[in-house]
Design a protein around this motif. Structure first.
Motif, PDB file in Angstrom:
ATOM      1  N   SER A  96      -9.902   8.359  -7.585  1.00 26.64           N
ATOM      2  CA  SER A  96      -9.016   7.253  -7.259  1.00 26.64           C
ATOM      3  C   SER A  96      -8.077   6.928  -8.423  1.00 26.64           C
ATOM      4  O   SER A  96      -8.522   6.417  -9.454  1.00 26.64           O
ATOM      5  N   PRO A  97      -6.779   7.189  -8.280  1.00 26.24           N
ATOM      6  CA  PRO A  97      -5.825   6.829  -9.345  1.00 26.24           C
ATOM      7  C   PRO A  97      -5.810   5.332  -9.624  1.00 26.24           C
ATOM      8  O   PRO A  97      -5.627   4.910 -10.767  1.00 26.24           O
ATOM      9  N   SER A  98      -6.004   4.506  -8.585  1.00 18.68           N
ATOM     10  CA  SER A  98      -5.960   3.057  -8.767  1.00 18.68           C
ATOM     11  C   SER A  98      -7.119   2.560  -9.619  1.00 18.68           C
ATOM     12  O   SER A  98      -7.013   1.538 -10.294  1.00 18.68           O
ATOM     13  N   LEU A  99      -8.245   3.275  -9.601  1.00 19.19           N
ATOM     14  CA  LEU A  99      -9.371   2.934 -10.472  1.00 19.19           C
ATOM     15  C   LEU A  99      -9.199   3.562 -11.853  1.00 19.19           C
ATOM     16  O   LEU A  99      -9.546   2.960 -12.860  1.00 19.19           O
ATOM     17  N   PHE A 100      -8.638   4.768 -11.888  1.00 19.74           N
ATOM     18  CA  PHE A 100      -8.483   5.484 -13.156  1.00 19.74           C
ATOM     19  C   PHE A 100      -7.640   4.701 -14.161  1.00 19.74           C
ATOM     20  O   PHE A 100      -7.920   4.706 -15.359  1.00 19.74           O
ATOM     21  N   VAL A 101      -6.607   4.003 -13.672  1.00 15.46           N
ATOM     22  CA  VAL A 101      -5.710   3.294 -14.595  1.00 15.46           C
ATOM     23  C   VAL A 101      -6.427   2.169 -15.334  1.00 15.46           C
ATOM     24  O   VAL A 101      -5.913   1.671 -16.344  1.00 15.46           O
ATOM     25  N   TYR A 102      -7.609   1.777 -14.869  1.00 16.30           N
ATOM     26  CA  TYR A 102      -8.354   0.701 -15.529  1.00 16.30           C
ATOM     27  C   TYR A 102      -9.555   1.218 -16.321  1.00 16.30           C
ATOM     28  O   TYR A 102     -10.453   0.458 -16.650  1.00 16.30           O
ATOM     29  N   THR A 103      -9.552   2.512 -16.630  1.00 16.84           N
ATOM     30  CA  THR A 103     -10.679   3.061 -17.395  1.00 16.84           C
ATOM     31  C   THR A 103     -10.440   2.981 -18.899  1.00 16.84           C
ATOM     32  O   THR A 103     -10.852   3.843 -19.661  1.00 16.84           O
ATOM     33  N   LEU A 104      -9.791   1.931 -19.327  1.00 13.30           N
ATOM     34  CA  LEU A 104      -9.638   1.581 -20.750  1.00 13.30           C
ATOM     35  C   LEU A 104      -9.802   0.066 -20.852  1.00 13.30           C
ATOM     36  O   LEU A 104      -9.214  -0.674 -20.061  1.00 13.30           O
ATOM     37  N   PRO A 105     -10.565  -0.426 -21.820  1.00 16.88           N
ATOM     38  CA  PRO A 105     -10.807  -1.865 -21.896  1.00 16.88           C
ATOM     39  C   PRO A 105      -9.574  -2.673 -22.263  1.00 16.88           C
ATOM     40  O   PRO A 105      -9.460  -3.843 -21.891  1.00 16.88           O
ATOM     41  N   ASN A 106      -8.631  -2.054 -22.996  1.00 18.73           N
ATOM     42  CA  ASN A 106      -7.475  -2.832 -23.445  1.00 18.73           C
ATOM     43  C   ASN A 106      -6.445  -3.088 -22.345  1.00 18.73           C
ATOM     44  O   ASN A 106      -5.451  -3.777 -22.575  1.00 18.73           O
TER      45      ASN A 106
ATOM     46  N   GLU B  30       1.257  -8.457 -31.862  1.00 14.93           N
ATOM     47  CA  GLU B  30       0.167  -7.533 -32.174  1.00 14.93           C
ATOM     48  C   GLU B  30      -1.030  -7.789 -31.265  1.00 14.93           C
ATOM     49  O   GLU B  30      -1.331  -8.930 -30.907  1.00 14.93           O
ATOM     50  N   HIS B  31      -1.731  -6.705 -30.915  1.00 18.56           N
ATOM     51  CA  HIS B  31      -2.938  -6.862 -30.106  1.00 18.56           C
ATOM     52  C   HIS B  31      -3.950  -5.768 -30.440  1.00 18.56           C
ATOM     53  O   HIS B  31      -3.587  -4.685 -30.916  1.00 18.56           O
ATOM     54  N   ALA B  32      -5.214  -6.069 -30.180  1.00 10.56           N
ATOM     55  CA  ALA B  32      -6.292  -5.103 -30.449  1.00 10.56           C
ATOM     56  C   ALA B  32      -7.497  -5.439 -29.587  1.00 10.56           C
ATOM     57  O   ALA B  32      -7.722  -6.603 -29.237  1.00 10.56           O
ATOM     58  N   PHE B  33      -8.257  -4.404 -29.250  1.00 10.21           N
ATOM     59  CA  PHE B  33      -9.496  -4.577 -28.482  1.00 10.21           C
ATOM     60  C   PHE B  33     -10.600  -3.821 -29.216  1.00 10.21           C
ATOM     61  O   PHE B  33     -10.457  -2.638 -29.499  1.00 10.21           O
TER      62      PHE B  33
END
Length: 201
Positions: A106-116, A131-134
């Motif tokens: 699922s591409p729609s799920l894949f795009v959220y496989t990073l916490p940031n 600036e941002h960081a996770f």
């Protein structure tokens, strides 16, 4: 001196703003609870429905946090940053994505496989460009986060910062966000590891 001028906690079926309970719903799973928070506060952001649960949790916490704490006219987009941490990274969504790989990924799920990605969702919503960081931590290391945020504020890299903890894994979830500014405001407390811990717990 930097100050916590607002906080929001979403955990165990409750939503708190500056220590005051605004919403409670103990029944239902995590996804249903997050939707109920969205509906209760009358939010209108269609992209919410496409987000994974980590992004929904952090995004909702930021909406509640900023509702009265953030005055857009006081800050340039480049002056506001975000520093977040959690324990489980994007594992909640990774598990769901892995299940789809057995059939059709699922591409729609894949795009959220990073916490940031949750940071990106908050920044897009509010036009933040600082600036941002996770960070991934075994538990919320308030001393580490305080050092990171103080460095950004004390060196004029940022004028304000959202920082805190956003974590979800299946039905266990907790978000605690702090709005930190260089100026003292009504009800503000000094930005410190001790004060973050007090609110977090």
């Amino acid at each position: 001196m930097n100050y916590i001028t607002g906080s929001c906690t979403i955990s165990r079926g409750t939503v708190l703003k500056d220590g005051h309970q605004l919403f409670e719903k103990k029944s239902g799973d995590a996804s249903a609870f997050l939707l109920s928070v969205y509906q209760y506060f009358g939010l209108n952001y269609p992209k919410f429905y496409k987000m994974d649960n980590l992004s929904k949790l952090g995004w909702l916490a930021s909406e509640v946090l900023l509702k009265e704490s953030f005055k857009k006219e006081n800050h340039q987009p480049e002056d506001v940053g975000i520093v977040l941490a959690n324990k489980n990274s994007s594992l909640d969504n990774d598990i769901k994505y892995f299940e789809t790989v057995k059939d059709v990924a699922s591409p729609s799920l894949f795009v959220y496989t990073l916490p940031n990605i949750v940071i990106g969702e908050i920044c897009i919503r509010n036009n933040f460009k600082g600036e941002h960081a996770f960070y991934i931590q075994e538990e919320f290391d308030t001393g580490f986060i305080a050092n990171q945020v103080n460095y950004l504020l004390d060196n004029d890299i940022l004028q304000a910062c959202i920082c805190g903890w956003v974590d979800i894994l299946q039905e266990e979830y907790k978000a605690v966000l702090f709005w930190v500014e260089r100026q003292n405001g009504e009800g503000a407390v000094p930005f410190s590891s001790e004060n973050m811990n007090s609110i977090f717990k």
